[in-house]
Design an enzyme around this catalytic site. Structure first.
Site, PDB file in Angstrom:
ATOM      1  N   GLU A 153       0.845  -1.185   0.000  1.00  0.00           N
ATOM      2  CA  GLU A 153       0.000   0.000   0.000  1.00  0.00           C
ATOM      3  C   GLU A 153       0.883   1.238   0.000  1.00  0.00           C
ATOM      4  OE1 GLU A 153      -3.246   0.236  -0.555  1.00  0.00           O
ATOM      5  OE2 GLU A 153      -2.492   2.258  -0.669  1.00  0.00           O
ATOM      6  N   LEU A 155      -0.332   4.461   0.310  1.00  0.00           N
ATOM      7  CA  LEU A 155      -1.101   5.647   0.708  1.00  0.00           C
ATOM      8  C   LEU A 155      -0.348   6.529   1.703  1.00  0.00           C
ATOM      9  CD1 LEU A 155      -2.331   4.847   3.739  1.00  0.00           C
ATOM     10  CD2 LEU A 155      -3.945   3.584   2.337  1.00  0.00           C
ATOM     11  N   GLU A 157      -0.603   9.390   4.760  1.00  0.00           N
ATOM     12  CA  GLU A 157      -1.527   9.862   5.776  1.00  0.00           C
ATOM     13  C   GLU A 157      -1.980  11.271   5.402  1.00  0.00           C
ATOM     14  OE1 GLU A 157       0.031   9.385   9.725  1.00  0.00           O
ATOM     15  OE2 GLU A 157       0.708   7.368   9.279  1.00  0.00           O
ATOM     16  N   LYS A 209       7.901  -1.849  -2.562  1.00  0.00           N
ATOM     17  CA  LYS A 209       7.449  -0.968  -1.488  1.00  0.00           C
ATOM     18  C   LYS A 209       8.639  -0.348  -0.756  1.00  0.00           C
ATOM     19  CE  LYS A 209       5.121   1.079   1.638  1.00  0.00           C
ATOM     20  NZ  LYS A 209       3.892   1.143   2.343  1.00  0.00           N
ATOM     21  N   ASN A 213       9.672   3.728  -1.037  1.00  0.00           N
ATOM     22  CA  ASN A 213       9.749   4.598   0.141  1.00  0.00           C
ATOM     23  C   ASN A 213      11.175   5.095   0.372  1.00  0.00           C
ATOM     24  OD1 ASN A 213       7.092   4.715   0.737  1.00  0.00           O
ATOM     25  ND2 ASN A 213       7.148   3.377   2.504  1.00  0.00           N
ATOM     26  N   CYS A 265       6.343   5.566   8.066  1.00  0.00           N
ATOM     27  CA  CYS A 265       6.893   4.724   6.996  1.00  0.00           C
ATOM     28  C   CYS A 265       8.350   5.005   6.660  1.00  0.00           C
ATOM     29  CB  CYS A 265       6.059   4.883   5.727  1.00  0.00           C
ATOM     30  SG  CYS A 265       4.471   4.071   5.858  1.00  0.00           S
ATOM     31  N   LYS A 268      11.077   3.979   9.288  1.00  0.00           N
ATOM     32  CA  LYS A 268      11.153   2.542   9.571  1.00  0.00           C
ATOM     33  C   LYS A 268      11.521   1.740   8.315  1.00  0.00           C
ATOM     34  CE  LYS A 268       6.494   0.724   9.311  1.00  0.00           C
ATOM     35  NZ  LYS A 268       6.438  -0.348   8.344  1.00  0.00           N
TER      36      LYS A 268
HETATM   37  C1  UDX Z   1       4.760   7.888   2.986  1.00  0.00           C
HETATM   38  C2  UDX Z   1       4.710   7.586   1.472  1.00  0.00           C
HETATM   39  O1  UDX Z   1       4.552   8.809   0.746  1.00  0.00           O
HETATM   40  C3  UDX Z   1       3.597   6.614   1.168  1.00  0.00           C
HETATM   41  O2  UDX Z   1       3.626   6.289  -0.220  1.00  0.00           O
HETATM   42  C4  UDX Z   1       3.818   5.363   2.013  1.00  0.00           C
HETATM   43  O3  UDX Z   1       2.877   4.375   1.760  1.00  0.00           O
HETATM   44  C5  UDX Z   1       3.827   5.721   3.485  1.00  0.00           C
HETATM   45  O4  UDX Z   1       4.859   6.682   3.714  1.00  0.00           O
HETATM   46  P1  UDX Z   1       3.449   9.449   4.699  1.00  0.00           P
HETATM   47  O5  UDX Z   1       4.471   8.990   5.689  1.00  0.00           O
HETATM   48  O6  UDX Z   1       2.016   9.430   5.075  1.00  0.00           O
HETATM   49  O7  UDX Z   1       3.579   8.599   3.341  1.00  0.00           O
HETATM   50  O8  UDX Z   1       3.794  10.976   4.333  1.00  0.00           O
HETATM   51  P2  UDX Z   1       4.573  11.757   3.183  1.00  0.00           P
HETATM   52  O9  UDX Z   1       3.652  12.753   2.600  1.00  0.00           O
HETATM   53  O10 UDX Z   1       5.269  10.865   2.245  1.00  0.00           O
HETATM   54  O11 UDX Z   1       5.650  12.568   4.057  1.00  0.00           O
HETATM   55  C6  UDX Z   1       6.627  11.890   4.835  1.00  0.00           C
HETATM   56  C7  UDX Z   1       7.559  12.878   5.490  1.00  0.00           C
HETATM   57  O12 UDX Z   1       8.383  13.516   4.515  1.00  0.00           O
HETATM   58  C8  UDX Z   1       6.866  14.015   6.258  1.00  0.00           C
HETATM   59  O13 UDX Z   1       7.566  14.245   7.456  1.00  0.00           O
HETATM   60  C9  UDX Z   1       6.974  15.209   5.322  1.00  0.00           C
HETATM   61  O14 UDX Z   1       6.972  16.436   5.994  1.00  0.00           O
HETATM   62  C10 UDX Z   1       8.315  14.933   4.661  1.00  0.00           C
HETATM   63  N1  UDX Z   1       8.450  15.543   3.339  1.00  0.00           N
HETATM   64  C11 UDX Z   1       7.680  15.129   2.299  1.00  0.00           C
HETATM   65  C12 UDX Z   1       9.407  16.542   3.152  1.00  0.00           C
HETATM   66  O15 UDX Z   1      10.112  16.929   4.092  1.00  0.00           O
HETATM   67  N2  UDX Z   1       9.564  17.062   1.892  1.00  0.00           N
HETATM   68  C13 UDX Z   1       8.812  16.660   0.827  1.00  0.00           C
HETATM   69  O16 UDX Z   1       9.032  17.179  -0.276  1.00  0.00           O
HETATM   70  C14 UDX Z   1       7.847  15.658   1.027  1.00  0.00           C
END
Ligand code: UDX
Ligand code: ADP
Length: 440
Positions: A153, A155, A157, A209, A213, A265, A268
């Site tokens: 997955e 997705l 958050e 996956k 990530n 995600c 970890k």
């Molecule tokens: C992530 C992946 O995007 C998703 O595909 C996976 O399934 C789960 O992990 P998520 O952890 O919900 O999703 O948030 P995401 O929007 O990816 O942001 C992760 C972190 O990166 C946040 O702390 C965000 O602030 C940071 N981030 C993101 C940045 O610092 N710069 C960016 O350009 C994008």
């Protein structure tokens, strides 16, 4: 005809997937061992702060396609797919994925499975898990054909429902023809809408996956390195990264510098990929550098804010706007503030944070952190205001209004580049730090 599905685990992965699968027309039972969580769901509540999820849960329950349970039925013989969405957290010592919950859930399922039930793993799991579960199944239930599959997955958050229903692609890996057929049927409604459903073997699906990530985490870590370099060279990383992103081979997404990536995600999954690389003698150099770079980025911005305040932060009041690891969620897992705020507190500062959703969770995780109900309360009399998480309400705050409530000689730090530089300067802050901008 929709499939008959049991989704195991009602966290982000299990609950969002279950609700969205119901939306696709399947009959879904969501099961979690957390009886309080299930009772809340049965009463019409939603345990996650997630855009569109409460409405989707209500809609699908009303349509009779979604129900919640705190135990499994005696038999799953007439069930097409069991979708495993339990947590696979980082093991505190080894850094690898902790499979305790996944294995416990699978052990419970095993005696109940029917000949045509496919066990699909949605949780992020080590490469080879679908094969390991099939081997376990062969020992415990030699009457079955080993229908295990992988369906990672992707997705995010905050946008989880939209990400599930309108993804760039769906990735599935199957070991048997039945597994392939169930994955195809599961996502047929999305495929009909033009979503690419990419079916491969289970190991490639599982690896995709981790690799996705880790790549995104590395991209952010790279942007953070560029931001640091720009600061020391007197350049602005913003337009430089924007120019980079215009190259279609690079792309603009995940190039925003910040106080380090957090969440459930990236930290970890990068740790797990690095640990598996070490174990297998195939060191993941880029991933290891991203992990190290992310820690350094957090340390660096903590230092930059302290420097803004002068030689000593002792006795200074720092207001932190935004505590969740990103906007749109109440999740604080591995949020940058968890490592940054303790540094200021240890140096003798009074740190007051606010967040529309994650305040209480973070308050429990950071000893000595004070919580204010609103941004206005947080900045009252503060010596520094730090934009940590770019919640739209905080990004929209007028710097002059903030400045007016703060102490004489107050400073401002924008760690998300969400505020307007000129407004910050015009507001009369003594010093301004805008992450990645070495021109001020
Ligand atoms: C992530 C992946 O995007 C998703 O595909 C996976 O399934 C789960 O992990 P998520 O952890 O919900 O999703 O948030 P995401 O929007 O990816 O942001 C992760 C972190 O990166 C946040 O702390 C965000 O602030 C940071 N981030 C993101 C940045 O610092 N710069 C960016 O350009 C994008
Ligand atoms: P994620 O964010 O990856 O979805 P969470 O930790 O938020 O992970 O959620 C995992 C959910 O799985 C929790 O609600 C937990 O109670 C549930 N869970 C753990 N083990 C089992 C199990 N054996 N059967 C059913 N649910 C389980």
């Amino acid at each position: 005809m929709g499939l008959h599905i049991w989704a195991i685990g009602a966290g982000y992965v299990g609950l969002v997937s279950g609700a969205c699968m119901a939306r696709l027309g399947h009959r879904v039972h969501v099961m979690d061992v957390n009886v309080d969580r299930i009772a809340m769901l049965q009463a019409g509540g939603c345990p996650l702060h997630e855009e569109g999820l409460p409405e989707l849960l209500a809609e699908q329950r009303a349509a009779g396609r979604l129900s919640f349970h705190d135990h499994l039925p005696d038999s799953l013989a007439d069930v097409d797919a069991v979708v495993l969405g339990v947590g696979t957290p980082q093991h505190p010592i080894t850094g690898r994925a902790d499979l305790t919950y996944l294995d416990a859930a699978f052990r419970d399922l095993l005696p109940r499975l029917g000949p045509d039930t496919v066990v699909i793993t949605k949780s992020t799991v080590p490469v080879g898990t679908a094969e390991r579960l099939a081997a376990w199944m062969a020992r415990a239930r030699p009457d079955l054909e080993g229908h295990t599959a992988s369906n990672p997955e992707f997705l995010r958050e905050g946008t989880a429902v939209a990400d599930f229903l309108r993804p760039d692609r769906v990735v599935g890996g199957a070991r048997t023809a039945r597994g392939r057929e169930v994955l195809q049927t599961l996502y047929a409604p999305m495929e009909a809408q033009g979503v690419r459903v990419f079916l491969t073997d289970t190991k490639a699906a599982e690896l995709s996956k981790y690799a996705s990530n880790a790549f995104l985490a590395a991209k952010i870590a790279f942007a953070n390195d560029v931001a640091a370099l720009a600061e020391s060279l007197g350049a602005d990383a913003g337009p430089a990264l924007e120019a980079m992103g215009m190259d279609s081979r690079i792309g603009p997404q995940f190039l925003r510098p910040g106080p380090g990536y957090g969440g459930s995600c990236f930290p970890k999954d990068t740790a797990a990929m690095a640990a598996v690389g070490q174990d297998s003698g195939t060191v993941q150099y880029i991933v290891e550098a991203a992990i190290r770079g992310n820690h350094k980025a957090q340390e660096r911005v903590a230092g930059r804010v302290a420097d803004l305040l002068g030689p000593d932060v002792k006795g200074k009041k720092i207001a932190v706007l935004g505590l969740a690891f990103k906007p749109g969620t109440d999740d604080a897992r591995d949020a940058p503030v968890l490592t940054i705020a303790p540094r200021w507190i240890a140096a003798g500062a009074t740190v007051v944070g606010c967040d529309p959703a994650a305040a209480q969770t973070v308050a429990h995780l950071v000893p000595g952190l004070h919580i204010a109900p609103t941004a206005w309360d947080a900045v009252e009399g503060a010596d520094a205001v730090v934009l940590m998480t770019e919640w739209p309400d905080y990004a929209r705050l007028a710097p002059s209004a903030l400045r007016a409530r703060m102490a004489p000689h107050a400073v401002a730090a924008d760690l998300r580049r969400a505020w307007d530089k000129n407004s910050l300067l015009a507001a009369g802050f003594d010093r301004v730090y805008r992450l990645g901008d070495g021109t001020i």
